[in-house]
Design a protein around this motif. Structure first.
Motif, PDB file in Angstrom:
ATOM      1  N   ILE A   1       7.506  11.091   4.717  1.00 19.10           N
ATOM      2  CA  ILE A   1       8.514  10.276   4.325  1.00 19.10           C
ATOM      3  C   ILE A   1       7.834   8.633   4.032  1.00 19.10           C
ATOM      4  CG2 ILE A   1      10.692   8.921   4.921  1.00 19.10           C
ATOM      5  CD1 ILE A   1      11.402  11.376   6.435  1.00 19.10           C
ATOM      6  N   THR A   2       7.037   8.750   5.084  1.00 19.16           N
ATOM      7  CA  THR A   2       6.282   7.258   4.989  1.00 19.16           C
ATOM      8  C   THR A   2       5.454   7.162   3.640  1.00 19.16           C
ATOM      9  OG1 THR A   2       6.210   7.093   7.348  1.00 19.16           O
ATOM     10  CG2 THR A   2       4.442   5.817   6.029  1.00 19.16           C
ATOM     11  N   VAL A   3       4.697   8.171   3.296  1.00 23.99           N
ATOM     12  CA  VAL A   3       3.786   8.202   2.143  1.00 23.99           C
ATOM     13  C   VAL A   3       4.615   8.028   0.967  1.00 23.99           C
ATOM     14  CG1 VAL A   3       2.391   9.839   0.521  1.00 23.99           C
ATOM     15  CG2 VAL A   3       1.955   9.546   3.062  1.00 23.99           C
ATOM     16  N   ALA A   4       5.833   9.101   0.748  1.00 23.72           N
ATOM     17  CA  ALA A   4       6.635   8.754  -0.271  1.00 23.72           C
ATOM     18  C   ALA A   4       7.292   7.253  -0.431  1.00 23.72           C
ATOM     19  CB  ALA A   4       7.794   9.543  -0.185  1.00 23.72           C
ATOM     20  N   GLU A   5       7.835   6.607   0.636  1.00 29.55           N
ATOM     21  CA  GLU A   5       8.315   5.352   0.382  1.00 29.55           C
ATOM     22  C   GLU A   5       7.207   4.372   0.148  1.00 29.55           C
ATOM     23  OE1 GLU A   5      12.319   5.109   2.670  1.00 29.55           O
ATOM     24  OE2 GLU A   5      10.705   5.219   4.286  1.00 29.55           O
ATOM     25  N   LEU A   6       6.016   4.495   0.868  1.00 30.23           N
ATOM     26  CA  LEU A   6       5.052   3.379   0.339  1.00 30.23           C
ATOM     27  C   LEU A   6       4.485   3.567  -1.099  1.00 30.23           C
ATOM     28  CD1 LEU A   6       2.778   3.462   3.811  1.00 30.23           C
ATOM     29  CD2 LEU A   6       4.450   1.673   3.010  1.00 30.23           C
ATOM     30  N   ALA A   7       4.585   4.923  -1.438  1.00 37.76           N
ATOM     31  CA  ALA A   7       4.148   5.220  -3.002  1.00 37.76           C
ATOM     32  C   ALA A   7       4.947   4.298  -3.642  1.00 37.76           C
ATOM     33  CB  ALA A   7       3.965   6.554  -3.350  1.00 37.76           C
ATOM     34  N   GLU A   8       6.353   4.088  -3.479  1.00 43.02           N
ATOM     35  CA  GLU A   8       7.404   3.465  -4.422  1.00 43.02           C
ATOM     36  C   GLU A   8       7.158   1.974  -4.271  1.00 43.02           C
ATOM     37  OE1 GLU A   8      11.371   4.658  -3.063  1.00 43.02           O
ATOM     38  OE2 GLU A   8      10.964   6.661  -3.691  1.00 43.02           O
ATOM     39  N   LEU A   9       6.315   1.566  -3.184  1.00 42.65           N
ATOM     40  CA  LEU A   9       6.022   0.142  -3.310  1.00 42.65           C
ATOM     41  C   LEU A   9       4.637  -0.111  -4.134  1.00 42.65           C
ATOM     42  CD1 LEU A   9       6.766  -0.868   0.675  1.00 42.65           C
ATOM     43  CD2 LEU A   9       8.236  -1.147  -1.538  1.00 42.65           C
ATOM     44  N   GLY A  10       4.183   0.936  -4.426  1.00 41.50           N
ATOM     45  CA  GLY A  10       2.930   0.729  -5.218  1.00 41.50           C
ATOM     46  C   GLY A  10       1.407   1.114  -4.401  1.00 41.50           C
ATOM     47  N   PHE A  11       1.631   1.522  -3.343  1.00 38.68           N
ATOM     48  CA  PHE A  11       0.579   1.942  -2.600  1.00 38.68           C
ATOM     49  C   PHE A  11      -0.309   2.831  -3.316  1.00 38.68           C
ATOM     50  CE2 PHE A  11       2.271  -0.680   0.616  1.00 38.68           C
ATOM     51  CZ  PHE A  11       1.442  -0.818   1.796  1.00 38.68           C
ATOM     52  N   GLU A  12      -1.502   3.031  -3.435  1.00 38.15           N
ATOM     53  CA  GLU A  12      -2.426   3.856  -4.395  1.00 38.15           C
ATOM     54  C   GLU A  12      -2.793   5.028  -3.689  1.00 38.15           C
ATOM     55  OE1 GLU A  12      -5.166   1.576  -6.142  1.00 38.15           O
ATOM     56  OE2 GLU A  12      -3.732   0.180  -7.026  1.00 38.15           O
ATOM     57  N   SER A  13      -3.505   4.797  -2.472  1.00 39.22           N
ATOM     58  CA  SER A  13      -4.175   5.961  -1.727  1.00 39.22           C
ATOM     59  C   SER A  13      -3.836   6.035  -0.661  1.00 39.22           C
ATOM     60  CB  SER A  13      -5.537   5.656  -1.896  1.00 39.22           C
ATOM     61  OG  SER A  13      -6.047   5.555  -3.398  1.00 39.22           O
ATOM     62  N   PHE A  14      -3.903   7.451  -0.182  1.00 36.65           N
ATOM     63  CA  PHE A  14      -3.368   7.635   1.278  1.00 36.65           C
ATOM     64  C   PHE A  14      -4.436   8.729   2.077  1.00 36.65           C
ATOM     65  CE2 PHE A  14       0.092   7.000  -1.244  1.00 36.65           C
ATOM     66  CZ  PHE A  14       1.060   6.080  -0.603  1.00 36.65           C
ATOM     67  N   ASP A  15      -4.535   8.272   3.490  1.00 35.83           N
ATOM     68  CA  ASP A  15      -5.581   9.085   4.181  1.00 35.83           C
ATOM     69  C   ASP A  15      -4.955   9.298   5.657  1.00 35.83           C
ATOM     70  OD1 ASP A  15      -8.054  10.289   5.044  1.00 35.83           O
ATOM     71  OD2 ASP A  15      -8.921   8.462   5.663  1.00 35.83           O
ATOM     72  N   ASP A  16      -4.838  10.789   5.727  1.00 35.40           N
ATOM     73  CA  ASP A  16      -4.268  11.232   6.859  1.00 35.40           C
ATOM     74  C   ASP A  16      -5.086  11.105   8.141  1.00 35.40           C
ATOM     75  OD1 ASP A  16      -1.748  11.988   5.537  1.00 35.40           O
ATOM     76  OD2 ASP A  16      -2.375  14.093   5.764  1.00 35.40           O
TER      77      ASP A  16
END
Length: 277
Positions: A19-34
């Protein structure tokens, strides 16, 4: 350019991370690392809003315990960073994914050179590894292929190496889009068209194979679009989600006359290979 790193520890972990990744992506966050307690998210400094982050729903949801820190990552030579940390990936002795500073493996059929930078899709993550394994087993000669959420473009590049006819690689992330173009050139690919955007770009397009390695919420939202673009008896490969989300995705796919052809798992992640009647 400088980046902001948002490091989020969250519990319960699996659904909270997604959920965090999905919501942050909507704010423009580009990349994610677990990481073991949550996820690290990255956004360009001039696009970051501390106030917007505070307002995302999961951070205010009492069902989740959340702690996060904000760090500035100053502009740096990303090639040097990756040279220190990026190891090549060998998938079943058939596909070797390497950075420019690694030696070519002439004993392996498919050698893919990736300049990963901050884009998702180097092969290290379980979902990308699952996708590569599945594509290695598929016949792709003369096929029209869509790589949705292409990240570094590694899956699109493998499709060209396996003689696909035309490949469309799409990502909503500016960094991923630019990185895909770079990696297309590095691998001398001629059949891949890279586009920046989302499922709205798929109108009137038809594909034999669709690859979608994205988070669960986007897969659910765009399932109808993917299957409407899939030719009869075509293949839809889904990953990017936790194994616990398998049934909800299968239920959504069944609404559009798709069925499960194959499934594979790696740690807590799953790949679903669907066919369209």
């Amino acid at each position: 350019m400088n980046y902001i790193e948002l490091s989020v520890e969250i519990s319960p972990l699996e659904i909270g991370r997604e959920i965090t990744v999905a919501e942050l992506a909507e704010l423009g966050f580009e990349s994610f690392d677990d990481f073991d307690k949550g996820v690290k998210a990255y956004i360009q400094e001039d696009e970051f809003s501390k106030e917007a982050v505070k307002e995302i729903s999961i951070f205010k949801n009492e069902e989740f315990k959340v702690n996060y820190t904000i760090n500035l990552i100053e502009d740096k030579n990303w090639n040097e960073v990756w040279e220190l940390s990026f190891e090549p990936i060998n998938v079943n002795n058939q596909c070797f994914i390497r950075a420019p500073f690694h030696e070519v493996r002439n004993d392996i059929q498919f050698n893919i050179e990736i300049e990963p930078k901050m884009s998702f899709g180097t092969g290290h993550h379980e979902t990308t590894h699952l996708m590569i394994e599945e594509l290695l087993e598929m016949e792709m000669d003369g096929k029209n292929v869509l790589d949705m959420g292409c990240g570094t473009g590694v899956l699109a590049i493998l499709a060209e190496f396996k003689n696909a006819k035309n490949i469309c690689a799409i990502d909503i992330d500016e960094w991923a889009y630019e990185n895909t173009i770079e990696n297309i050139s590095r691998n001398n690919c001629k059949k891949i068209e890279a586009l920046k955007g989302g499922a709205e770009l798929l109108n009137n397009k038809k594909f034999d194979i669709i690859i979608a390695n994205i988070n669960r919420n986007i897969l659910l939202n765009d399932m109808e679009t993917y299957l409407s673009c899939l030719k009869e008896n075509g293949d839809l490969l889904l990953s990017g989600f936790f194994s616990s989300d398998k049934e909800i995705l299968l239920d959504e796919a069944k609404k559009y006359d798709a069925y499960l052809s194959n499934e594979n798992n790696k740690n807590d992640w799953t790949l679903l290979h669907l066919k369209r009647n």
